[in-house]
Enzyme design. Structure first.
Site, PDB file in Angstrom:
ATOM      1  CB  CYS A  61     -56.306 -23.459 -29.568  1.00  0.00           C
ATOM      2  SG  CYS A  61     -56.659 -23.563 -31.338  1.00  0.00           S
TER       3      CYS A  61
ATOM      4  CD  GLU B  57     -61.453 -21.504 -25.092  1.00  0.00           C
ATOM      5  OE1 GLU B  57     -61.343 -22.791 -24.627  1.00  0.00           O
ATOM      6  OE2 GLU B  57     -60.892 -20.935 -25.831  1.00  0.00           O
TER       7      GLU B  57
ATOM      8  CG  HIS C 222     -61.272 -23.659 -28.514  1.00  0.00           C
ATOM      9  ND1 HIS C 222     -60.411 -22.672 -28.383  1.00  0.00           N
ATOM     10  CD2 HIS C 222     -60.792 -24.025 -29.921  1.00  0.00           C
ATOM     11  CE1 HIS C 222     -59.617 -22.289 -29.243  1.00  0.00           C
ATOM     12  NE2 HIS C 222     -59.813 -23.332 -30.188  1.00  0.00           N
TER      13      HIS C 222
END
Lengths: 79, 225
Positions: free
Chosen positions: B89, B199, B197
């Site tokens: 990002c 994560e 994302h």
């Protein structure tokens, strides 16, 4: 010395913000607006005698992203 | 062998902890947290993570300020020596602004912030970040960004495609990205930037686990090396 740097999107790079502003102007009833591009103007106070080369480097290393943007430097008379 | 990962925190980063937690969950070793004002990275790193967020308030352009910070100069040096670098990002924006990856991330074409889980296809399953996926596999990861509209000139896009450097592609229209590119590798394959994302998708409790294989791939690549 006052310097103004105008940063604008390169021709051909789509400008969604410009398009939205264009639509808004039309929504307000303004006729005859053909196209709108949104850019950025950066005003700097720099030491007299700052070289054109230094100014260009400021633009190319930080002020403009050369992948998508062009810049134009305008030097104003010292007040 | 312990997996030495570092996660850089800039003023305005907000996914740094998530990234550090993901790295620890998968590798078993706590990530080293690095502050933007540090001039040097810890020695002998196996992995560097540049997190999502709004570094330096997105002043001037997203990622522009962070890309000129001393720590990112150190990241560029490490990347050029082959250390794996993942930018997610805002981290992807920092990587393009620093010149480690080609192109730029512009305002989303629809001008709105996009925050949802999107389908992605794995376009290259050979990289150290993506070896845990199947070629052409569809995965689902969350996106949350205002400036994820990937732009590069046609010649650059053709080169990226030809060299297998498009890692992920959106499976649907998300932000106006050229050729729906969601993630890009550098020429050497040790730097990956992506808007989605991973994560945020490492546990069922988070709503998905499709991001886990990315971190597992990186850990496995180190162990194999």
């Amino acid at each position: 010395m006052k310097v103004r740097v105008f940063v604008s999107l390169k021709p051909g790079v789509l400008d969604p913000q410009g398009r939205a502003v264009h639509h808004a102007l039309e929504g307000l009833g303004f006729k005859g607006v053909e196209d709108v591009r949104v850019g950025r103007m950066i005003e700097m106070d720099v030491a007299d005698g700052t070289s054109d080369d230094a100014l260009r480097q400021m633009c190319e290393k930080l002020l403009a992203n050369m992948v998508i943007e062009n810049y134009r430097i305008e030097k104003l008379e010292t007040a | 062998m312990a997996f030495r990962a570092a996660v850089v925190t800039f003023p305005g980063s907000n996914c740094d902890r998530d990234l550090a937690v993901a790295l620890e969950k998968v590798s078993g070793t706590a990530a080293i947290r690095v502050w933007h004002g540090d001039a040097e990275l810890p020695e002998k790193l196996d992995f560097i993570g540049l997190p999502g967020g709004f570094s330096y308030g997105d002043y001037l352009r997203c990622g522009a300020m962070a890309a000129r910070s001393p720590i990112v100069r150190a990241v560029v040096e490490a990347a050029n020596k082959g250390v794996p670098v993942l930018g997610v990002c805002n981290g992807f924006q920092v990587l393009t602004e620093s010149g480690l990856l080609p192109g730029a991330l512009m305002r989303n074409a629809q001008l709105t912030f996009v925050c949802r889980t999107v389908p992605l296809t794995v376009e290259n399953s050979q990289s150290l970040f993506t070896a845990g996926y199947e070629q052409g596999e569809t995965i689902r990861l969350p996106v949350a960004h205002h400036d994820g509209n990937y732009f590069a000139d046609e010649a650059t896009l053709d080169r990226l495609e030809g060299e297998g450097r498009v890692a992920f592609r959106y499976g649907e229209e998300v932000n106006g990205s050229q050729r729906r590119i969601a993630g890009v590798l550098n020429a050497a394959g040790n730097v990956l930037g992506m808007m989605p994302h991973p994560e945020r998708a490492i546990e069922p409790e988070l709503g998905g686990v499709d991001g886990r294989a990315l971190f597992e791939s990186a850990v496995k690549a180190l162990v194999a090396a």
